[in-house]
Design an enzyme around this catalytic site. Structure first.
Site, PDB file in Angstrom:
ATOM      1  N   ASP A  14      20.987  17.295   3.663  1.00  0.00           N
ATOM      2  CA  ASP A  14      19.573  17.382   4.399  1.00  0.00           C
ATOM      3  C   ASP A  14      19.860  17.004   5.801  1.00  0.00           C
ATOM      4  OD1 ASP A  14      17.951  18.709   2.615  1.00  0.00           O
ATOM      5  OD2 ASP A  14      17.218  16.722   1.843  1.00  0.00           O
ATOM      6  N   ARG A  29      17.135  19.677  23.636  1.00  0.00           N
ATOM      7  CA  ARG A  29      17.844  18.551  23.472  1.00  0.00           C
ATOM      8  C   ARG A  29      17.280  17.646  22.159  1.00  0.00           C
ATOM      9  NH1 ARG A  29      22.263  20.472  25.788  1.00  0.00           N
ATOM     10  NH2 ARG A  29      21.596  21.165  27.986  1.00  0.00           N
ATOM     11  N   SER A 140      14.867  24.643  -6.638  1.00  0.00           N
ATOM     12  CA  SER A 140      15.171  25.573  -6.758  1.00  0.00           C
ATOM     13  C   SER A 140      16.338  26.477  -7.701  1.00  0.00           C
ATOM     14  CB  SER A 140      15.193  26.732  -5.512  1.00  0.00           C
ATOM     15  OG  SER A 140      16.368  26.129  -4.727  1.00  0.00           O
ATOM     16  N   GLU A 191       1.005  25.616  -6.755  1.00  0.00           N
ATOM     17  CA  GLU A 191       1.954  26.200  -8.188  1.00  0.00           C
ATOM     18  C   GLU A 191       1.119  26.190  -9.331  1.00  0.00           C
ATOM     19  OE1 GLU A 191       5.823  24.239  -6.461  1.00  0.00           O
ATOM     20  OE2 GLU A 191       4.490  22.952  -7.980  1.00  0.00           O
ATOM     21  N   SER A 225       0.069  17.258  -8.352  1.00  0.00           N
ATOM     22  CA  SER A 225       0.132  16.770  -6.920  1.00  0.00           C
ATOM     23  C   SER A 225      -1.055  17.316  -6.446  1.00  0.00           C
ATOM     24  CB  SER A 225       1.434  16.929  -6.169  1.00  0.00           C
ATOM     25  OG  SER A 225       2.631  16.286  -7.079  1.00  0.00           O
ATOM     26  N   LEU A 226      -1.932  16.657  -5.589  1.00  0.00           N
ATOM     27  CA  LEU A 226      -3.041  16.939  -4.871  1.00  0.00           C
ATOM     28  C   LEU A 226      -3.008  16.531  -3.449  1.00  0.00           C
ATOM     29  CD1 LEU A 226      -5.932  16.173  -7.543  1.00  0.00           C
ATOM     30  CD2 LEU A 226      -4.775  18.498  -6.960  1.00  0.00           C
ATOM     31  N   ASP A 257       9.477  14.492  -5.222  1.00  0.00           N
ATOM     32  CA  ASP A 257      10.448  14.041  -5.666  1.00  0.00           C
ATOM     33  C   ASP A 257      10.281  12.438  -6.193  1.00  0.00           C
ATOM     34  OD1 ASP A 257      11.706  16.429  -5.643  1.00  0.00           O
ATOM     35  OD2 ASP A 257      12.651  16.013  -3.870  1.00  0.00           O
ATOM     36  N   GLY A 292      11.960  11.796   8.706  1.00  0.00           N
ATOM     37  CA  GLY A 292      12.885  12.757   8.323  1.00  0.00           C
ATOM     38  C   GLY A 292      12.919  12.985   7.057  1.00  0.00           C
TER      39      GLY A 292
END
Length: 308
Positions: A14, A29, A140, A191, A225-226, A257, A292
């Protein structure tokens, strides 16, 4: 050896950076990039490691980014088993736009895995001594991996006596639910809506859909997860809702995760299910606070967990 093993079939390095504002054609930049190991199962293992637990991360690796991934995990002190492959491990790219606070996530495709490479991943898990109590498969499916490879994962988990924790999406998620054998499933609302074929707008609809997966025997535990609305837990004991922690949002990368990692760590320590999920929610909130692709810090998780 760890009581928790994670399998990441499509890992990535990542890369994250920042910029004032995205614009077409212009030279943009950027700030100095950050490089961190990524992919669902690897992130789960990193979260467990950050929280003082022990998890071994198994993943296929090849090419320059595969070597970089291995070195990065070594630098973190994270137990790992890298399965060599002919293809090149992918990279993913995240850009934070300073003027707007928006985040852009560019996810590149991964390498094609051959049948022998896929089998080597399963054999690496089967060879762990002692066998893990929990096997987390997250992320995935890369090119070349058919959905029925999941059936081999289920068979392996049952053979070694590991509770199977899944965080899939799309066709892989649908296939997994149809086959069953899942100890814990962590879908997002979109999902779960995809599984049911309709938008789950009301709490009643959400609870019925999550409870339905348990009642049909496909899954023992569902942690839904909401987002800003928190999470929903469904099990044989019933349904329970959890409010989201109120924290400043810097980045959403790795929040799901973090839920999985902290929850399975707590379960491996013998915590009650309610407390394990709340610990997972605290870990997700702690990850949201970091820029990040950074993942939760133990001190933040403990503070939020005690406060909540």
């Amino acid at each position: 050896m760890s009581r928790i093993a994670t399998l990441t079939l499509n890992p990535a390095m990542d890369v994250s950076t920042g910029i004032a504002r995205l614009a077409p054609t212009s030279k943009l930049r950027c700030t100095l990039p950050r490089y961190e190991p990524g992919g669902g199962g690897i992130n789960v293992a990193r979260v467990i490691h950050n929280l003082g637990g022990d998890a071994v991360a198994l993943y296929p690796a090849g090419g320059p980014f595969g070597e970089m991934l291995q070195r990065a995990l070594e630098g973190l002190g994270l137990p790992q088993l890298a399965v060599p492959i002919a293809g090149d491990t992918r990279e993913s790219f995240t850009v934070d736009e300073g003027d707007t606070g928006l985040q852009y996530r560019f996810v590149l495709p991964g390498p094609t895995l051959t049948p022998d490479e896929r089998q080597a991943c399963l054999e690496a898990i089967a060879a762990l001594v002692p066998s893990p109590d929990y096997l987390v498969v997250s992320g995935s499916f890369p090119t070349g991996v058919a959905l029925d490879f999941h059936d081999e994962i289920v068979a392996l988990a049952q053979r070694i006596g590991a509770g199977l924790i899944l965080d899939y999406s799309g066709d892989a998620l649908r296939h997994a639910v149809e086959r069953g054998g899942i100890h814990l499933l962590k879908p997002s609302l979109s999902e779960l809506s995809g599984l049911t074929g309709r938008v789950l707008e009301s709490q009643v609809e959400q609870e019925a859909a999550a409870r339905g997966l348990v009642e049909q025997g496909a899954v023992e535990i569902v942690v839904l997860s909401l987002g800003a609305e928190g999470a929903l837990l469904a099990s044989r004991e019933g349904v329970e809702r959890f409010c989201a922690f109120d924290v400043p949002l810097c980045s959403a990368v790795g929040a799901g995760d973090s839920v999985v990692g902290a929850t399975v760590l707590a379960l491996s320590r013998g915590w009650p299910l309610h407390e394990a999920v709340r610990y997972g929610m605290a870990a997700a909130a702690a990850t949201l606070m970091l820029p990040g692709t950074g993942l939760c810090r133990a001190e933040d998780v403990e503070r939020l967990f005690r406060k909540g």
